[in-house]
Design a protein around this motif. Structure first.
Motif: not given
Lengths: 597, 144
Positions: A247-263
């Motif tokens: 779902x749009x801006x779901x909690x599950x998506x919010x909990x995903x680790x962020x993309x590493x900034x070097x990738x």
């Protein structure tokens, strides 16, 4: 020919036909499994080029799909095109992964987690297993992986990227050259939210995008294209529990680790500009509305791109029900010719440029391995709670205690060969009540093993043995100190001066002791007073040689009178531990000191 | 042996024939079942069914002589999004195609022939959404 022989021939013929039929079935169903195949999840796409020294490209499908979703022929209306040309529809002919597999020095792979549907990307068969696949491909090929993720496949890759690489302190993202997301709902899907919210609530919102989606979903009822993989089938899956996480801006998506900034992450998105058909009405239709690729709006599919420039957006303007067949929609965009060309160009640019570092032959231990190694060295069972640890070439050290918040910690040092840990020494501060004979802070012993300077620094041991500024001793001053402590000794000042140093011990008795059992041994290092061992009785200085002193102490049983111990004798060897006197076993009563004479 | 094989062969043929006669569909041949009128373009839809009565009524409301009734047949958000004004002229006729109804997940579509006074008939595809008040129209597309 007899009837019997005819029957035999018929039976033989049937058996042969059945065998051939069975073999054909088995062979046609065999997956082209590669070196990283675990349960059939990672499959090398034909043509299967040499794996070693290739740049691997891994295709990761999305929600409600399997790896065969990539077999969709390129372009829109795939089935109609094939039928008009008079060809039978052949899945896999000219598929996206197959085109990539044809590139020189590139191997194409698909990752299939269909068996785990409809779970979320955190399921061990999706994100974690994908991480294993990526790391395995990097090791097998010697090159970082290009990951092409469609839809939720991009989110699975995002989760996998933060996982350990399973062999060292590195992470999976360090084995990825670039991620290319296609229609990935980076912040979720408004369509899914709408479907799960309920159509009556849609009427409250009156959002033009949702109104347009109403029309599209109406077109989907009964829609029946030859290919199973069409946008309307995807809508069915969106109502699943897996869909709830999207779902749009779901909690599950919010909990995903962020993309590493070097990738590097490259985003590709579809943007359908849809005008509701005017139809037969005499009034004008609403203005054109952007509905993304239908399943994922543009803002979500382009929410994240890193080090790859702006997201690539394909724009389409289909009319009416043909929006279901638009090359920009969520299902078809992944095999759109423009998208494939973009991806292939990136692969050709990356190809061969990102070899992975060789796996260390003597990798640093994990914390679990350290805990096991420490526990193995214990002579008695104890809890082991790890603190800080360090890893140096050929060495590892860890601070630990037997309770989580203890101040009484031990530093254990290991040598490390081919990843195997061998105890070098334990280092503990000398404590008056420490009775374990082996755990004595002994920097000298550690220094003798010639560890790296940084390891010594970590353990708190000085790099060199602290030499006294002078090895000589002022015997008179030493004697005076002893006397000031209310002790007396038969050793003269001159004898003290002539003792071999730098470590010197002088036995003395309490002034006024009637039975001579109030005994202390005073220790001097160089010209400094460094401590006093006291005994409840009969502590004796047995010998000394300038670097080690030997003390003996009788052991009293509970029933022994003070005159007559019957528990034997304990011997203590006392040395200089670099910064303090250390005894093995520890002395029951020792007062450390550090005074110049 | 030859007689045996001949007998077996005839038995198999007879069995097949009996099976075919027993299992075949006795219904007369039916036209292509996507509900389209003869000569209309082919749409990629499965065989449909009859329209529910309420949906059929709503579809006919589009052709109502009352402009407000026409508007009420739409979903509120479509009604809100369209320009103000009468949707279809008085005297418009809507002939719903039999067995063209497809319904899934609270949405549906059907086909019809729509004829405005003095104008050629148009083959249309109508979309529906199920609301608490019943089916409402989400889109009407003229099929070419």
């Amino acid at each position: 020919m007899t009837g019997h022989s005819i029957r035999k021939r018929i039976v033989a013929l049937c058996f042969t036909l059945l065998t051939l039929l069975g073999l054909t079935t088995v062979l046609s169903g065999t997956a082209a499994a590669g070196p990283c195949s675990t349960g059939g999840k990672v499959v090398q796409v034909e043509p299967r080029g040499p794996v070693a020294n290739s740049t691997p490209v891994l295709f990761v499908h999305g929600i409600n799909a399997g790896a065969d979703t990539w077999n969709q022929p390129e372009g829109v209306y795939p089935a109609d095109k094939a039928q008009k040309a008079g060809e039978a529809y052949r899945p896999g002919k000219g598929s996206f992964p197959a085109r990539v597999a044809h590139l020189a020095r590139v191997t194409a792979w698909t990752y299939d987690y269909y068996a785990a549907q409809p779970e979320w990307v955190t399921d061990r068969r999706i994100g974690p297993a994908l991480a294993d696949a990526i790391n395995c491909l990097a090791r097998a090929t010697g090159h970082k992986v290009v990951v092409v993720g469609h839809s939720m496949g991009g989110l699975a890759t995002q989760y996998a990227a933060s996982r350990s690489d399973g062999r060292s302190d590195s992470k999976t993202w360090q084995n990825i050259a670039e991620v290319i997301t296609i229609g990935t709902p980076t912040v979720g899907s408004q369509l899914i939210t709408a479907l799960q919210t309920g159509t009556d609530l849609l009427s409250i919102s009156r959002h033009p995008v949702l109104m347009t989606l109403d029309a599209v979903l109406s077109f989907c009822a009964g829609y029946d294209l030859t290919h199973e993989d069409d946008i309307c089938n995807a809508f069915t899956a969106l109502r699943s529990p897996q869909g709830r996480a999207l779902r749009y801006r779901s909690a599950e998506i919010g909990k995903l680790p962020p993309w590493p900034k070097e990738l590097p992450v490259r985003a590709i998105a579809g943007d359908i500009r849809f005008t509701l058909p005017r139809g037969p009405f005499d009034v004008a239709p609403p203005p054109e509305v952007g509905i993304g690729d239908i399943a994922v709006t543009l803002d979500s599919a382009t929410a994240y791109a890193n080090m790859t420039g702006k997201p690539q957006v394909l724009t389409c303007r289909p009319s009416g029900w043909k929006v279901l067949e638009s090359g920009c929609n969520h299902v078809y965009i992944k095999t759109d010719p423009v998208v494939m060309e973009t991806v292939i160009k990136q692969i050709e640019r990356i190809r061969g440029t990102q070899p992975v570092k060789p796996v260390p032959t003597n990798p640093c231990p994990t914390r679990a391995e350290l805990k096991t190694a420490v526990t193995r060295t214990l002579q008695a069972p104890s809890e082991v709670h790890l603190g800080d640890s360090k890893c140096y070439p050929g060495w590892s050290a860890v601070i630990w205690g037997d309770t989580p918040a203890t101040d009484s910690v031990i530093t254990t040092v290991f040598t490390r060969t081919a990843g195997r840990l061998k105890l070098a020494t334990h280092l503990v501060p000398v404590m008056e009540d420490d009775h374990d004979p082996d755990w004595v802070r002994d920097c000298g012993r550690l220094r003798g093993m010639k560890p790296p300077a940084r390891l010594l620094e970590f353990t708190g041991c000085p790099a060199t043995a602290q030499q006294p500024t002078t090895t000589t001793i002022d015997g008179a001053a030493a004697l005076g100190l002893i006397q000031r402590h209310n002790f007396s000794t038969t050793v003269t000042a001159q004898e003290i001066t002539r003792m071999t140093g730098p470590l010197r011990a002088v036995q003395a008795a309490c002034v006024g002791s009637a039975n001579g059992n109030c005994v202390s041994v005073f220790f001097f290092y160089g010209n400094r007073y460094v401590g006093q061992a006291t005994g409840s009785g009969q502590l004796r200085l047995a010998s000394q040689n300038g670097t080690e002193a030997v003390l003996t102490r009788p052991i009293f049983k509970d029933t022994d009178p003070t005159c007559c111990p019957s528990g034997g004798t304990e011997t203590h060897r006392v040395r200089w531990g670099g910064s303090a006197v250390v005894a093995s076993p520890s002395l029951p009563y020792f007062e450390p000191a550090d005074e110049p004479l | 042996m030859r007689k045996t094989l001949l007998f077996l062969g005839l038995t198999l043929v007879a069995a097949f024939g009996i099976g075919y006669l027993a299992l075949r569909d006795d219904q007369p041949p039916r036209p292509p079942d996507n509900g389209k009128p003869p000569g209309a373009p082919s749409l990629p839809y499965k065989s449909g069914g009859p329209l529910p009565a309420q949906a059929a009524d709503i579809a006919q409301d589009l052709a109502s002589s009352d402009a407000a009734t026409q508007r009420a047949a739409l979903t509120p958000e479509l009604d809100h999004a369209l320009e103000a004004g009468r949707l279809l002229p008085e005297g418009t006729r809507i002939d719903l195609s039999e067995d063209s109804w497809h319904e899934a997940n609270g949405y549906a579509n059907a086909q019809a022939t729509l004829t405005k006074p003095g104008k050629p008939a148009q083959h249309v595809l109508m979309g529906f959404a199920k609301r608490s008040t019943g089916w409402r129209i989400t889109v009407v597309e003229v099929l070419k």
